[in-house]
Design an enzyme around this catalytic site. Structure first.
Site, PDB file in Angstrom:
ATOM      1  N   GLU A 185       5.575  -3.360   1.035  1.00 36.31           N
ATOM      2  CA  GLU A 185       5.707  -3.030  -0.384  1.00 36.31           C
ATOM      3  C   GLU A 185       4.942  -1.740  -0.601  1.00 36.31           C
ATOM      4  OE1 GLU A 185       7.659  -4.444  -2.345  1.00 36.31           O
ATOM      5  OE2 GLU A 185       8.124  -6.284  -1.242  1.00 36.31           O
ATOM      6  N   LEU A 186       5.676  -0.642  -0.854  1.00 38.63           N
ATOM      7  CA  LEU A 186       5.059   0.682  -0.820  1.00 38.63           C
ATOM      8  C   LEU A 186       5.085   1.341  -2.206  1.00 38.63           C
ATOM      9  CD1 LEU A 186       6.578   1.707   2.625  1.00 38.63           C
ATOM     10  CD2 LEU A 186       4.450   0.485   2.154  1.00 38.63           C
ATOM     11  N   CYS A 227       2.224  -0.526  -9.196  1.00 37.98           N
ATOM     12  CA  CYS A 227       3.328  -0.010  -8.368  1.00 37.98           C
ATOM     13  C   CYS A 227       4.572   0.277  -9.190  1.00 37.98           C
ATOM     14  CB  CYS A 227       3.675  -1.002  -7.255  1.00 37.98           C
ATOM     15  SG  CYS A 227       2.315  -1.335  -6.103  1.00 37.98           S
ATOM     16  N   GLU A 232       3.889   9.617  -6.344  1.00 37.82           N
ATOM     17  CA  GLU A 232       3.445   8.454  -7.116  1.00 37.82           C
ATOM     18  C   GLU A 232       2.143   8.792  -7.823  1.00 37.82           C
ATOM     19  OE1 GLU A 232       2.945   3.671  -6.536  1.00 37.82           O
ATOM     20  OE2 GLU A 232       2.275   4.959  -4.896  1.00 37.82           O
ATOM     21  N   GLY A 270       0.825  -1.207   0.000  1.00 40.58           N
ATOM     22  CA  GLY A 270       0.000   0.000   0.000  1.00 40.58           C
ATOM     23  C   GLY A 270       0.852   1.245   0.000  1.00 40.58           C
ATOM     24  N   SER A 271       0.341   2.305   0.588  1.00 41.50           N
ATOM     25  CA  SER A 271       1.016   3.598   0.538  1.00 41.50           C
ATOM     26  C   SER A 271       2.151   3.689   1.551  1.00 41.50           C
ATOM     27  CB  SER A 271       0.008   4.716   0.819  1.00 41.50           C
ATOM     28  OG  SER A 271      -0.359   4.727   2.189  1.00 41.50           O
TER      29      SER A 271
END
Length: 475
Positions: A247-248, A283, A377, A227-228
């Site tokens: 996992e960003l 991502c 992002e 996520g963020s």
């Protein structure tokens, strides 16, 4: 459809439900369980009980379950693709690709469970270590808590579930609110494949509410979150001694060197796919492209022409290549960022306008590195293509980011390729491929604000186990 919780190997009615709507048509897809803290606690309790059985399974038994699940999913490919397409608003052709990748992820997980090998240690290398044999092994840890995103609602869930099962753990999944049905289908398939009841639980609902339950419950030994960066940092700060994989975000950069002069059209084709696949809601989406000035004009012309041919439409239509964004909030955010970039001097080479509940695939040039669309992002169908005078200038711009997930370099200069690969600040560097490329068995994860830890089946298994050493004194 109306789907409850998945507990103890079957669907169970929930206390509350919420409605899930198709982002493109705004029509009702169905209702999903709106999990409560007590229901999450029950799921964790069932998973903790099931762990007593899971940790005793042989590698062959775990591999068999995962292999059978892969076969069942392959047989239900169209059903799974339709669910993904509706709830995630993903073009159905891309949804089929996600299902096929998920089949592979399950297969990889089954194969890796037979390769969880330790190593032999020479204790006699130390004084006083004579007469001892020692070896290491990987042991399961218990209950894994997974918090998953909307953009790959089947495969990214499987990237947490498959390794957890392969390691002999149990897992509780809190899927994204927009995409609960794919993970519920996965749990159903695993149960059909023979997974022990309770080894997987799916609890849809509010992320903050249910995530707090996972953080506070000592039976959860590891949290795997995608996520963020903002939410990831909060989770890590509150996780205590729980193991974590985060996992960003990313704004993946790419460089195209003048040595690619004869391949401009081919590189442009890959770049457009890398930027606009699944509406840029990936991502690894290619967000910042730096092109050597000698081929810049040809490159942007090729990219603009190829982008103009992309078909926008209903995700269930076979011809659709881009569709609506996941919600109107994302659409408005990107539209405002494009306007900001234009006000700062950026040029719109393609797109730039709203269409339906989405956004036209957009190419911007001459974008400031401090503009939101560059330094944040995007997670949408927007790509920046800026001109640079050299690979050194490109490298400086590529590293000028809070993120560091994937990066790509297109060059026919081997020395330059290796040098840039070593100096780029990213978890993965792909030479002559776009940064959007990912295979499901490769190590995957970032540096800086892009994450903590690694996924990819083998590497996820390692992060879901504890390393133990055993020494035997024989003389």
């Amino acid at each position: 459809m109306k789907k409850g919780l998945f507990l103890s190997g079957e669907e169970k009615a929930a206390a509350n439900y919420y409605s899930v709507f198709n982002p493109h048509t705004e029509g009702l897809i169905g209702e999903a369980a709106d999990g409560t803290p007590s229901e999450m606690s029950e799921a964790i309790e069932k998973a903790d009980e099931a762990y007593k059985k899971m940790k005793t399974l042989t590698s062959n038994e775990k591999a068999g379950i995962l292999s059978r699940a892969a076969t069942i999913l392959r047989d239900r490919k169209e059903e799974a693709a339709r669910i993904i397409s509706q709830e995630a608003c993903k073009p159905v052709t891309a949804a089929r690709t996600e299902v096929q990748r998920t089949v592979q992820t399950l297969q990889f997980s089954g194969e890796e469970t037979k390769r969880m090998n330790g190593e032999y240690l020479q204790l006699d290398a130390a004084e006083g270590g004579e007469g001892r044999d020692a070896y290491t092994l990987h042991e399961s840890i218990g209950v894994v808590g997974a918090i998953t995103p909307f953009n790959f609602p089947l495969n990214l869930v499987t990237h947490k579930v498959g390794p957890a099962i392969a390691a002999g753990n149990t897992i509780v999944v809190k899927p994204a609110e927009q995409t609960p049905f794919s993970s519920l289908l996965l749990a159903e398939i695993l149960s059909e494949a023979g997974l022990h009841p309770g080894a997987i639980a799916i609890v849809p609902g509010d992320g903050k509410t249910l995530g707090e339950v996972m953080l506070k419950d000592e039976r959860i030994k590891k949290i795997s979150f995608t996520g963020s960066p903002e939410v990831g940092k909060l989770l890590k700060a509150e996780a205590g001694l729980k193991k974590m994989t985060l996992e960003l975000g990313s704004n993946s950069p790419m460089y195209v060197d003048q040595s690619c002069r004869g391949e401009v059209s081919e590189v442009a084709e890959k770049s457009v796919k890398g930027a606009f696949a699944y509406n840029g809601q990936v991502c690894l989406s290619t967000q910042r492209i730096y092109v050597h000035e000698e081929i810049f004009d040809d490159f942007i012309q090729e990219c603009s022409e190829k982008t103009a041919r992309l078909q926008f439409g209903d995700p269930l239509e076979e011809s659709t290549e881009v569709s609506s964004l996941i919600n109107k909030k994302s659409q408005q955010r990107l539209y405002e960022w494009i306007k900001e970039a234009k006000a700062e001097g950026a040029e719109v080479l393609a797109g730039g306008e709203k269409v339906g509940n989405g956004l036209e695939p957009t190419i911007l040039s001459n974008v400031s590195s401090t503009s939101s669309i560059s330094c944040k992002e995007a997670f949408g169908p927007v790509v920046i293509i800026n001109k640079v005078k050299s690979s050194e200038e490109a490298l400086e711009q590529m590293n000028n980011s809070r993120f560091g997930l994937n990066a790509g370099v297109f060059t026919n200069d081997l020395k330059q390729a290796v040098d840039m690969a070593h100096r780029i600040e990213a978890g993965q560097v792909l030479i002559n491929d776009v940064p959007t490329l990912r295979f499901d068995h490769m190590p995957y994860g970032g540096v800086k604000d892009s994450g903590y830890g690694r996924e990819g089946v083998k590497y996820a298994i390692e992060e879901m186990t504890e390393l133990k050493m055993i020494s035997i004194k024989y003389r």
